[in-house]
Design an enzyme around this catalytic site. Sequence first.
Site, PDB file in Angstrom:
ATOM      1  CB  ALA A  40      -0.854   0.090   1.163  1.00 48.64           C
ATOM      2  N   GLY A  41       0.337   2.448  -0.505  1.00 47.56           N
ATOM      3  CA  GLY A  41       0.963   3.674  -0.583  1.00 47.56           C
ATOM      4  C   GLY A  41       1.787   4.051  -1.803  1.00 47.56           C
ATOM      5  CG  ASN A  89       5.806   7.522   4.488  1.00 46.67           C
ATOM      6  OD1 ASN A  89       4.728   7.962   4.647  1.00 46.67           O
ATOM      7  ND2 ASN A  89       6.235   6.299   4.656  1.00 46.67           N
ATOM      8  N   GLY A  92       1.003  11.289   5.262  1.00 50.00           N
ATOM      9  CA  GLY A  92      -0.335  11.309   5.724  1.00 50.00           C
ATOM     10  C   GLY A  92      -1.562  11.325   5.085  1.00 50.00           C
ATOM     11  CG  PHE A  93      -3.921   8.151   5.326  1.00 45.88           C
ATOM     12  CD1 PHE A  93      -3.199   6.958   4.803  1.00 45.88           C
ATOM     13  CD2 PHE A  93      -4.449   7.973   6.726  1.00 45.88           C
ATOM     14  CE1 PHE A  93      -3.070   5.769   5.522  1.00 45.88           C
ATOM     15  CE2 PHE A  93      -4.559   6.681   7.263  1.00 45.88           C
ATOM     16  CZ  PHE A  93      -3.624   5.658   6.824  1.00 45.88           C
ATOM     17  CG  ASN A 121      -4.075   0.593   3.034  1.00 42.61           C
ATOM     18  OD1 ASN A 121      -3.900   1.698   3.587  1.00 42.61           O
ATOM     19  ND2 ASN A 121      -3.345  -0.362   3.524  1.00 42.61           N
ATOM     20  CB  SER A 157      -0.607   5.017   8.821  1.00 40.59           C
ATOM     21  OG  SER A 157       0.218   6.191   8.536  1.00 40.59           O
ATOM     22  CG  ASN A 159       3.405   9.282   8.767  1.00 41.47           C
ATOM     23  OD1 ASN A 159       4.242   9.520   9.428  1.00 41.47           O
ATOM     24  ND2 ASN A 159       3.501   8.005   7.997  1.00 41.47           N
ATOM     25  CB  THR A 160      -3.271   9.378  10.703  1.00 36.55           C
ATOM     26  OG1 THR A 160      -3.529   9.763   9.172  1.00 36.55           O
ATOM     27  CG2 THR A 160      -4.795  10.144  11.004  1.00 36.55           C
ATOM     28  CE  LYS A 195       0.713  -2.118   5.999  1.00 36.91           C
ATOM     29  NZ  LYS A 195       1.250  -1.481   4.533  1.00 36.91           N
ATOM     30  CB  THR A 223       4.919  -4.863  10.376  1.00 38.38           C
ATOM     31  OG1 THR A 223       6.217  -4.295   9.507  1.00 38.38           O
ATOM     32  CG2 THR A 223       5.169  -5.994  11.003  1.00 38.38           C
ATOM     33  CG  ASN A 224       2.273   0.789   7.798  1.00 38.34           C
ATOM     34  OD1 ASN A 224       2.751   1.423   7.444  1.00 38.34           O
ATOM     35  ND2 ASN A 224       0.853   0.988   7.958  1.00 38.34           N
ATOM     36  CB  THR A 225       6.674   2.490   8.247  1.00 36.30           C
ATOM     37  OG1 THR A 225       5.381   3.276   8.914  1.00 36.30           O
ATOM     38  CG2 THR A 225       6.489   2.709   6.687  1.00 36.30           C
ATOM     39  N   GLY A 278      10.841  -4.120   4.236  1.00 39.91           N
ATOM     40  CA  GLY A 278      12.079  -4.428   4.214  1.00 39.91           C
ATOM     41  C   GLY A 278      12.732  -5.609   3.193  1.00 39.91           C
ATOM     42  CE1 TYR A 299       7.150   3.337  -1.611  1.00 39.27           C
ATOM     43  CE2 TYR A 299       4.866   2.946  -0.829  1.00 39.27           C
ATOM     44  CZ  TYR A 299       5.702   3.784  -1.356  1.00 39.27           C
ATOM     45  OH  TYR A 299       5.666   4.960  -1.684  1.00 39.27           O
TER      46      TYR A 299
END
Length: 345
Positions: A40-41, A89, A92-93, A121, A157, A159-160, A195, A223-225, A278, A299
Amino acid sequence: MRISNKIPPIRMLMKVLLHPRALKTKLLDWDLRGPIGLAAGMDKKAENVAAWHNMGFGFIEVGGFTAHPQEGNPKPRMFRSSTHKALINRMGFNNPGSEKGAETLAKVPAKARQGMPVFANLGRSKSTSNEDAPEDYSTSLALLWPVVEGFVVNVSSPNTPGLRDLQKGDALKSLLEACISMEEKCGGGKPVFVKIAPDLSNEALDHIIDVSRQCGCAGIVATNTTLERPQAINAKSETFVKQEGGLSGKPLNQRSTEVIHYIYAKTKGKWPIIGVGGISSTEDAWQKIINGASVVQIYSALVFKGPSVLKEIQKGLGNKLKQHGISSMSEAVGLAHRGNENEPE
Ligand SMILES: Cc1cc2nc3c(=O)[nH]c(=O)nc-3n(C[C@H](O)[C@H](O)[C@H](O)COP(=O)(O)O)c2cc1C
């Protein structure tokens, strides 16, 4: 038109080279042409579906979409370190909103996504509180339902503000119940995944596994970041690691594989895991698979190595199967949990 498209035997040969038979694998009821998906992203607006299909992805995740269109955080919001082979990153969506996303996806010709499940996503609009998150996510789900094969509820995420709190306590239950009941209301049959972040204790992971399975989630994306940072090794990397946001790429690889290992063991391999974080080589993808990921996503490797990384890993995985004397990707899933009987000498 490319010459290969005019000559069926050449087209067939290219297909076989791109998608060796052994790489075909299963995710839920789908027969995927390969185990590698787009994370995603990367395609926030779902504008490049045909291109991902041509590149040879087995499945893709588009978005994150929120109920309201939003611009995301001010730029700069993406940072790259070639020393660490990592990105930070804080996008922020930024996205056109789920309604527009659905319109874009509706225009993709069926042939341009044939045999490649598309997941949406879903994130929470910045203007929506966590209390109202169930409505925000389920609104997006309903809008996108006709044009995708499945969903990923992103509660990870960084970033929110506050979003990761949706992984905790009753908030997760309310959110997943709302999404799954909306999915059923729309007609049912489209799996909902959750996620998660890599920065979770085993207790927090247990909670997410229990709640998500009870609510009827089809599986998990891990996983996510991460909010963790590698050690800075010079002045440039010092500036990099100080950036706010989620880190992806090489330094995330080991932790996300550990999370996958834990979830697979905890669920006795009975709950599909989409492994991400990764992966930049065959070995990274293989480790995620043998530790329990049914399929994987990439990604950051696309940013550092370019699109050829997909074929590199596909080819490498085909070789891994031969080395280990197994005939399909599905047989490799969770191998690390089954002792060393199939390891090469
Ligand atoms: C610029 C950027 C934007 C992202 N946006 C999203 C997103 O909208 N939703 C999401 O679930 N993950 C998002 N991710 C996280 C990726 O899907 C993936 O989980 C993470 O990058 C780890 O994989 P990688 O190391 O292969 O990059 C984003 C990552 C990056 C680098």
